[in-house]
Design an enzyme around this catalytic site. Structure first.
Site, short mmCIF file in Angstrom:
data_model
loop_
_atom_site.label_atom_id
_atom_site.label_comp_id
_atom_site.label_asym_id
_atom_site.label_seq_id
_atom_site.Cartn_x
_atom_site.Cartn_y
_atom_site.Cartn_z
N ILE A 59 3.10 4.76 -0.51
CA ILE A 59 4.03 4.81 -2.13
C ILE A 59 5.20 3.80 -2.41
O ILE A 59 5.00 4.10 -3.21
CB ILE A 59 4.92 6.19 -0.90
CG1 ILE A 59 4.75 7.01 -0.09
CG2 ILE A 59 6.60 6.16 -1.98
CD1 ILE A 59 5.61 7.67 0.90
N ARG B 112 1.09 -1.37 0.21
CA ARG B 112 -0.09 -0.18 0.00
C ARG B 112 0.97 1.24 -0.09
O ARG B 112 1.96 1.06 0.01
CB ARG B 112 -0.52 -0.68 1.28
CG ARG B 112 -0.38 -0.20 2.77
CD ARG B 112 -1.07 0.05 3.39
NE ARG B 112 -1.74 -1.42 3.87
CZ ARG B 112 -1.20 -2.53 4.60
NH1 ARG B 112 -0.09 -2.70 5.16
NH2 ARG B 112 -1.81 -3.62 4.60
N TYR C 122 13.23 7.33 15.84
CA TYR C 122 13.11 7.36 14.51
C TYR C 122 14.43 8.28 13.54
O TYR C 122 14.33 7.10 13.06
CB TYR C 122 11.88 7.69 14.55
CG TYR C 122 11.17 8.52 13.15
CD1 TYR C 122 10.74 6.58 12.62
CD2 TYR C 122 10.55 9.39 12.26
CE1 TYR C 122 10.48 7.29 11.23
CE2 TYR C 122 10.99 9.63 11.37
CZ TYR C 122 10.53 8.14 10.66
OH TYR C 122 9.77 8.15 9.36
#
Length: 426
Positions: A30, A28, A176
């Site tokens: 990009i 799904r 992150y």
């Protein structure tokens, strides 16, 4: 094909016909958009992703993605792959070689995200992000390398940001950032390492927020109003992998800039809501976005004389917000949110407030919530009022360090729906 159409979208050239592209996380968003763009040329697409069974909240599986790829003219090989698992990666690559005879392009798109500070990032999440983002990218590139060396025009593209040592990109979500910059450091090192083999290694990153099913799940459908479609990333990556691999490597590229260099001048069609094409949320990690983000936050302090007088007289803006919130609570909002929030307000109207969107019809007011909050938000009172009245986007506030969030970030993001409801009433 009209000239107008050419300058609005990246047209397919057929250059990828028969070429084999190994894409991680292509179920799904990009990843799938890149796959579909290449498939229209007649490319072979290896869908390397985990989703073999439908996700309870996200649409699509590797098999539904394969069907879509074949419907637009490509050939597909769906492979169950967790990029943390070396054996699964090796098996998928071997299956790709057996079916298509080689691998020409690798798109390292699979990624995990948790925008939490150090104190609120458990090691399981840390390991998940770094094992998928940085290690997974390294592993997939390594296993595909012998076959890329045999290709006539080999490319590796990582969906990762430009490297920047500005502290603002680290301070709110250091774990992150480390994991995404790990992907980008693979670009930096591998581009030089593989240069003599003619393998291009580049990164592509969006200038603005991109609206995907995952984003919708995290922050609600309203975020689409200020986001672009994944198509802009699909077109940008397509333009890149159509180039001679010896002509461009070791670059950290932004989707919009790639397309401008291809002659595209009108980006209206890429906006989910064309009316907001000039009001889009800017993405993390792009240094040139800092000035715009800073201007938006700076404008908060350009208060009208009435605003200043009201604040000086009553110090009642925050009370006004919670009065309006209380008047607009209902069971539907509670059912859709299912969370309790605590707000630690600083500045001229310092205090603690709560919002219970988990119990009954909901409640809001001064003080701490009766139950442990799912998320705690901390910010200055002027910024707090600006955010709830629609003058400041929560994403910008978070990126600029004006808003700090501890606890469950996904639930905190659901507050944007309430903000949109209230902004016309404040």
């Amino acid at each position: 094909m009209t000239v107008l159409r050419f300058i609005c979208n990246m047209i397919n050239t057929g250059k990828l016909a028969g070429r084999t592209i190994f894409i991680t996380g292509a179920t799904r968003g990009i990843g799938k958009t890149i796959a579909l763009k290449a498939a229209k040329d007649g490319a072979n697409i290896v869908i390397a992703a985990k989703t073999a069974e439908p996700h309870p909240k996200l649409p699509g599986t590797i098999y539904t993605a394969a069907k879509e790829i074949e419907q637009v003219g490509g050939k597909a090989l769906p492979c169950i792959v967790d990029v943390r698992d070396e054996a699964q990666v090796v098996s998928a690559v071997e299956n790709a070689i057996n079916k298509f005879g080689g691998i020409d392009i690798v798109i390292n798109n699979a990624s995990a995200i948790s925008l939490t500070g150090t104190e609120f990032t458990d090691m399981k999440k840390y390991d998940l992000m770094n094992n998928i983002n940085a290690r997974g990218t390294f592993l997939v590139s390594k296993i595909c390398l012998p076959y890329l060396k045999k290709s006539t025009n080999p490319h590796i593209v990582n969906i990762s940001p430009p490297l920047s040592m500005k502290p603002i990109w680290f301070k709110n979500h250091v774990a992150y950032t480390i994991s995404k910059f790990g992907m980008s450091m693979c670009v930096l090192g591998m581009a030089e390492e593989f240069k003599n083999s003619g393998i291009a290694v580049n990164a592509v990153w969006p200038k603005t927020a991109i609206y995907t099913a995952a984003v919708a799940m995290l922050s609600g459908a309203e975020s689409s109003n200020y986001s672009r479609k994944p198509d802009i990333m699909g077109d940008a990556v397509y333009a890149l992998i159509c180039k001679d691999s010896k002509s461009i490597t070791g670059q950290f590229l932004i989707d919009e800039e790639i397309l401008k260099n291809e002659g595209i001048t009108d980006f209206t069609d890429y906006a989910c809501n064309p009316e907001n094409k000039d009001k889009l949320m800017l993405d993390f990690f792009v240094d040139e976005n800092l000035e715009s983000l800073g201007s938006e936050t700076h404008s908060l302090y350009k208060l009208t004389q009435k605003d200043i007088q009201d604040t000086n007289k009553t110090n009642g803006k925050i009370a006004q917000i919670f009065s309006v919130i209380q008047a607009n609570l209902n069971s539907d909002l509670v059912n859709k949110t299912g969370a309790i929030f605590q707000f630690n307000v600083r500045g001229s109207e310092a205090g603690t407030w709560f919002l219970d969107l988990k119990t009954g019809q909901g409640s809001a007011g001064r003080g701490e919530p009766s139950q442990s909050p799912d998320a705690t938000l901390t910010m200055d009172s002027d910024n707090f009022f600006a955010m709830f009245s629609g003058k400041l986007k929560p994403t910008s506030a978070f990126v600029m360090g004006k808003l700090r969030i501890s606890g469950d970030l996904q639930k905190a993001m659901k507050l944007e729906k309430l903000m949109n409801l209230l902004k016309s009433k404040l």
